[in-house]
Scaffold this active site. Structure first.
Site, PDB file in Angstrom:
ATOM      1  N   HIS A  84       0.848  -1.200   0.000  1.00 32.64           N
ATOM      2  CA  HIS A  84       0.000   0.000   0.000  1.00 32.64           C
ATOM      3  C   HIS A  84       0.879   1.243   0.000  1.00 32.64           C
ATOM      4  O   HIS A  84       1.915   1.278   0.659  1.00 32.64           O
ATOM      5  CB  HIS A  84      -0.907   0.016   1.239  1.00 32.64           C
ATOM      6  CG  HIS A  84      -1.769  -1.203   1.334  1.00 32.64           C
ATOM      7  ND1 HIS A  84      -1.286  -2.405   1.816  1.00 32.64           N
ATOM      8  CD2 HIS A  84      -3.052  -1.434   0.954  1.00 32.64           C
ATOM      9  CE1 HIS A  84      -2.266  -3.299   1.764  1.00 32.64           C
ATOM     10  NE2 HIS A  84      -3.332  -2.754   1.230  1.00 32.64           N
ATOM     11  N   LYS A 130      -1.156  -8.034  -4.412  1.00 33.40           N
ATOM     12  CA  LYS A 130      -2.125  -6.939  -4.413  1.00 33.40           C
ATOM     13  C   LYS A 130      -1.387  -5.639  -4.134  1.00 33.40           C
ATOM     14  O   LYS A 130      -0.553  -5.580  -3.222  1.00 33.40           O
ATOM     15  CB  LYS A 130      -3.185  -7.149  -3.338  1.00 33.40           C
ATOM     16  CG  LYS A 130      -4.077  -5.935  -3.151  1.00 33.40           C
ATOM     17  CD  LYS A 130      -5.255  -6.232  -2.265  1.00 33.40           C
ATOM     18  CE  LYS A 130      -4.830  -6.476  -0.847  1.00 33.40           C
ATOM     19  NZ  LYS A 130      -5.968  -6.526   0.088  1.00 33.40           N
TER      20      LYS A 130
END
Ligand SMILES: O=C1C[C@@](O)(C(=O)O)C[C@@H](O)[C@@H]1O
Length: 224
Positions: free
Chosen positions: A122, A148
């Site tokens: 992130h 991800k």
């Protein structure tokens, strides 16, 4: 695990387990899978994880140093994720920056769990360069099953960068550009190869830019 095309994941962000499980059932009436944000629960133990793993879900215990709310011991966090793996949760999420991520993959393999492991990254400030995003994905795929990344979009170029990376790793990636500028990736990401997209329900989002699940489905009806 059979992945449906254009899978929608609704994050469950309640701080009470009873409400979380109730909302998970409700979310699964309109979505394919839920993400339990265990770090947002006031209280959690292994029996809670056992209940969650019965749902088609991602179990995430997001560390505070990666934008989450988990501030208790990291050993406890790893223990809960191991419990999810023992219970064959469909997915668990662990950060690329978590030094014990390889230990979790080894544990999954040793016990023969069916859990798929998402290695996540992130950046709530910016979108890294295309080359940096490729390295993030490659590093993640060296460790787990799916990489991800959720990075903050600051303009159209960031959206193009993210969609290009998704397109290169179809079927083994979840790529997200967060924020108002990144919404197109939440709509088109699955078309380019993301295994799922995150959508909100009843106005409860776990990150900037998530689109309401009903609106997302209407948009997909029109364009996908
Ligand atoms: O990593 C992600 C993606 C996300 O941050 C998003 O931008 O939708 C939402 C988080 O709950 C999830 O763990």
């Amino acid at each position: 695990m059979h992945l449906v095309k254009n899978m929608i994941c609704i994050p469950i962000v309640d701080n009470n387990i009873g409400t979380a499980l109730k909302n998970a059932k409700k979310a699964l009436e309109v979505a394919d899978i839920v993400e339990f944000r265990v770090d947002m629960l006031k209280e959690v133990d292994e029996s809670v994880i056992e209940e969650m793993a019965k749902f088609p879900c991602i179990i995430t215990v997001r560390a505070y140093w990666e934008g989450g709310f988990w501030k208790k011991s990291n050993d406890e966090r790893i223990k809960l994720i191991k419990k999810a793996i023992e219970c064959n949760a469909k997915f668990v999420d662990i950060e690329l920056r978590e030094e014990k991520n390889k230990e979790l993959v080894k544990f999954r393999d040793e016990i023969g769990s069916k859990t798929k492991i998402i290695i996540s990254y992130h950046d709530f400030e910016k979108t890294p360069s295309y080359e940096e995003l490729i390295k993030i994905v490659e590093d993640g795929l060296k460790i787990g099953d799916i990489t991800k990344f959720a990075v903050m979009a600051r303009g159209k170029e960031d959206v193009l960068k993210v969609l290009n990376v998704i397109n290169k790793y179809e079927g083994e990636i979840i790529g997200i550009a967060m924020g108002e500028e990144g919404k197109l990736t939440r709509i088109l990401g699955v078309h380019f190869g993301s295994i799922l997209t995150f959508a909100s329900m009843e106005g409860k989002a776990s990150a900037p830019g998530q689109i309401d699940v009903k609106k997302l489905k209407e948009i997909w009806e029109l364009i996908l």
